[in-house]
Design an enzyme around this catalytic site. Structure first.
Site, PDB file in Angstrom:
ATOM      1  N   GLU A 247       0.886  -1.173   0.000  1.00 48.22           N
ATOM      2  CA  GLU A 247       0.000   0.000   0.000  1.00 48.22           C
ATOM      3  C   GLU A 247       0.915   1.213   0.000  1.00 48.22           C
ATOM      4  O   GLU A 247       1.466   1.588   1.034  1.00 48.22           O
ATOM      5  CB  GLU A 247      -0.887   0.011   1.261  1.00 48.22           C
ATOM      6  CG  GLU A 247      -1.825  -1.179   1.397  1.00 48.22           C
ATOM      7  CD  GLU A 247      -2.981  -1.141   0.415  1.00 48.22           C
ATOM      8  OE1 GLU A 247      -3.169  -0.108  -0.257  1.00 48.22           O
ATOM      9  OE2 GLU A 247      -3.680  -2.147   0.302  1.00 48.22           O
ATOM     10  N   ALA A 248       1.116   1.793  -1.175  1.00 49.09           N
ATOM     11  CA  ALA A 248       2.133   2.843  -1.289  1.00 49.09           C
ATOM     12  C   ALA A 248       1.506   4.220  -1.526  1.00 49.09           C
ATOM     13  O   ALA A 248       0.336   4.431  -1.224  1.00 49.09           O
ATOM     14  CB  ALA A 248       3.105   2.452  -2.388  1.00 49.09           C
TER      15      ALA A 248
END
Ligand code: NAD
Length: 525
Positions: A247-248
């Site tokens: 999850e960037a």
């Protein structure tokens, strides 16, 4: 609450390296935490593994009960947790409470829906294997490693922790070095409910501690943080084929159509861009506005931006930049935008201070400048006039990130949402998708892959287990050397009936006989 029970025990306090947690608004030290090394991390994973069977064996009802009790503890001590969040991030208490409220709601949903989503269910075996009973269930992986960021130190990691626990895994959590106290508080609060098992442990430290967790033999690693670190995490996990969720970062756009409620759009853009001092992965960083309403929208947004300021006074709606290093990024983006012909309608270069950044609205910024292409992570926003929503979609999709997006429109929400290459879209609001527990959260492109939240988020921390059981002797046994040519013919006939009807064949243009002969001749020659 003490912090010693859930963190890896210090073998010798005198030898143990420590680091300080700092209040970003004042520079005060608010906590001292151990730097856990590879040995500590491996020991924590080993303890988690020792508890994993017990936790998985509790079943859905037992786990739901524990998670309900934990939810109660967090909720009753909410003010205390919000204090720690406020101290370590600088965000106002109200914002800390909002993120905790959403996290608690997710915890409730994960605990109460795990059985429905993951439990064993029968599925059709199909005609060819009609003598089989088929079922699928989603089993826990074992130990899940979670690495978290600092910007929403409760909500963000809990999106992985709550769902991994509800799915039957134990968890080792490495919080950001900027928010170790929040991580420790969370683990300690679960320890109060289950003192004798290591369901959730915290290892604290810098990037090296996170890297050690990637290599410590966890069964899955859920990472939330920047794209650059996500790539390093993935590379480290690849060494042992450890699966990852990434999850960037994001560069979310908000689109404003000509028929939109402009007041609502400006309000949402202001909140989406400036709340939490712009340090929101799915915050609004770019706005594309239909040319017919652009000027009015900019006026309305500027009015709202002028009504918000960053500071520590009671009137301040936003706090400091939590990570000092981010100030340089924000300054660089604003300076570059202005140097390349952009204009600050509100804020600007002087808005970027030593600890605080004041709301900044930039217009006429070239699309290839860093303020438009890179994650700024500050209370700044660019606004661009577009011909129509087709151009807005094109510009949104031109970015390398694909986390969230928002659209303000009276009529075309669903159509536009489907065309935006982002994991989530909210129509006539911002970031609402994050608070709906039934919806998956995650991105595409440089924003990462995999999903937390909702049924997808539960399945993310499991493996699918498929089982078939023979119910009766099949008239047509396919898996035997005793199969006869007659039975092979029956299979072919059955297959033709099931899948070979003429209406299912693609219609090919008729070719002249000579061409076919010619082809055959060439092949033979
Ligand atoms: P970061 O990448 O600097 O750090 C994240 C975590 O990774 C920290 O705990 C850090 O100690 C750890 N880490 C650093 N190097 C590591 C390594 N080599 N191996 C393993 N772990 C390592 O990110 P940050 O500054 O803490 O957080 C801000 C970023 O997080 C922003 O880009 C933001 O968009 C992103 N974010 C994304 C989401 C999402 O759900 N997509 C949510 C919140 C934040």
């Amino acid at each position: 609450m003490t912090t010693t029970t859930t963190t890896a025990p210090a073998p010798d306090a005198a030898e143990r390296a420590t680091f300080e947690s700092i209040d970003p608004a004042t520079g005060d030290v608010v906590g001292v935490h151990p730097v856990h090394d590879e040995t500590d991390v491996r020991a924590a994973v080993a303890r988690a593994r020792a508890s994993a069977d017990w936790w998985a064996g509790l079943g859905f009802d037992g786990r739901r009960e524990v998670l309900t009790q934990w939810r109660g503890v967090i909720t009753r001590r909410l003010a205390q947790l919000c204090d720690v969040v406020h101290q370590e991030t600088g965000k106002p208490h109200g914002d800390a409470q909002l993120e905790c409220a959403l996290a608690i709601d997710h915890l409730a949903w994960a605990g109460s829906h795990a059985e429905k989503v993951l439990g064993r269910r029968r599925v059709s075996p199909g005609l060819l294997l009609a003598n089989q009973a088929a079922s699928v269930e989603y089993l826990p992986l074992g130990v899940v490693g979670v690495i978290g960021p600092w910007n929403y130190p409760v909500f963000t990691p809990m999106g992985s922790i709550a769902y991994a626990l509800a799915a039957g895994n134990t968890v080792v959590f490495k919080p950001s070095e900027l928010t170790p106290g929040v991580g420790t508080w969370l683990a300690d609060s679960l320890r109060e409910v289950v003192p004798d098992h290591d369901l959730l442990q915290v290892v604290t430290g810098y990037g090296e501690t996170g890297a050690a967790l990637c290599r410590a033999g966890v069964d899955k690693l859920a990472f939330t943080g920047s794209t650059a670190t996500g790539k390093r995490v993935m590379a480290a996990c690849a060494e042992t084929l450890t699966p990852v969720v990434i999850e960037a970062g994001g560069k979310d756009a908000l689109l404003v159509d000509e028929d939109a409620d402009l007041d609502a759009a400006a309000e949402a853009a202001a909140w989406g861009a400036f709340a939490n001092a712009g340090q929101t992965c799915a915050g609004v960083e770019r706005v594309y506005v239909h040319e017919r309403v652009h000027d009015r929208f900019v006026e309305l947004l500027a009015e709202r931006a002028r009504g918000v300021h960053a500071g520590t006074d009671v009137e301040a709606k936003i706090g400091p930049m939590t990570m000092p290093g981010q100030l340089d990024v924000v300054r660089r983006h604003v300076d570059d935008a202005l140097a390349r012909g952009g204009r600050a309608v509100v804020g600007g270069a002087e808005a970027v201070g030593d600890r605080f950044v004041q709301p900044t609205v930039l217009v006429d910024v070239p699309e290839d400048s860093e303020a438009v292409t890179e994650e700024t992570f500050g209370p700044t926003v660019t606004v661009r006039k577009v011909r129509d929503m087709d151009e807005a979609v094109e510009l949104t999709n031109a970015g390398k990130y694909g986390l969230g997006s928002a659209i303000f429109t009276a009529k075309r929400g669903d159509d536009l949402a489907r065309r935006l290459r982002t994991g989530m879209t909210s129509i006539n609001s911002v970031i609402s998708f994050a608070g709906v527990p039934t919806l998956p959260f995650g991105g595409v492109g440089d924003s990462g892959f995999g999903r937390i939240h909702g049924p997808d988020g539960l399945r993310e921390f499991t493996y699918a287990k498929a089982v078939t059981r023979t119910r009766f002797k099949a008239p047509l046994n396919l898996t035997t050397f005793e199969r006869t040519p007659e039975q092979d013919t029956m299979v072919a006939t059955l297959l033709l009936a099931l899948h070979g009807r003429a209406t299912q064949l693609p219609k090919l243009p008729r070719r002249p006989v000579e061409t076919i002969r010619g082809l055959g001749g060439r092949r033979r020659g």
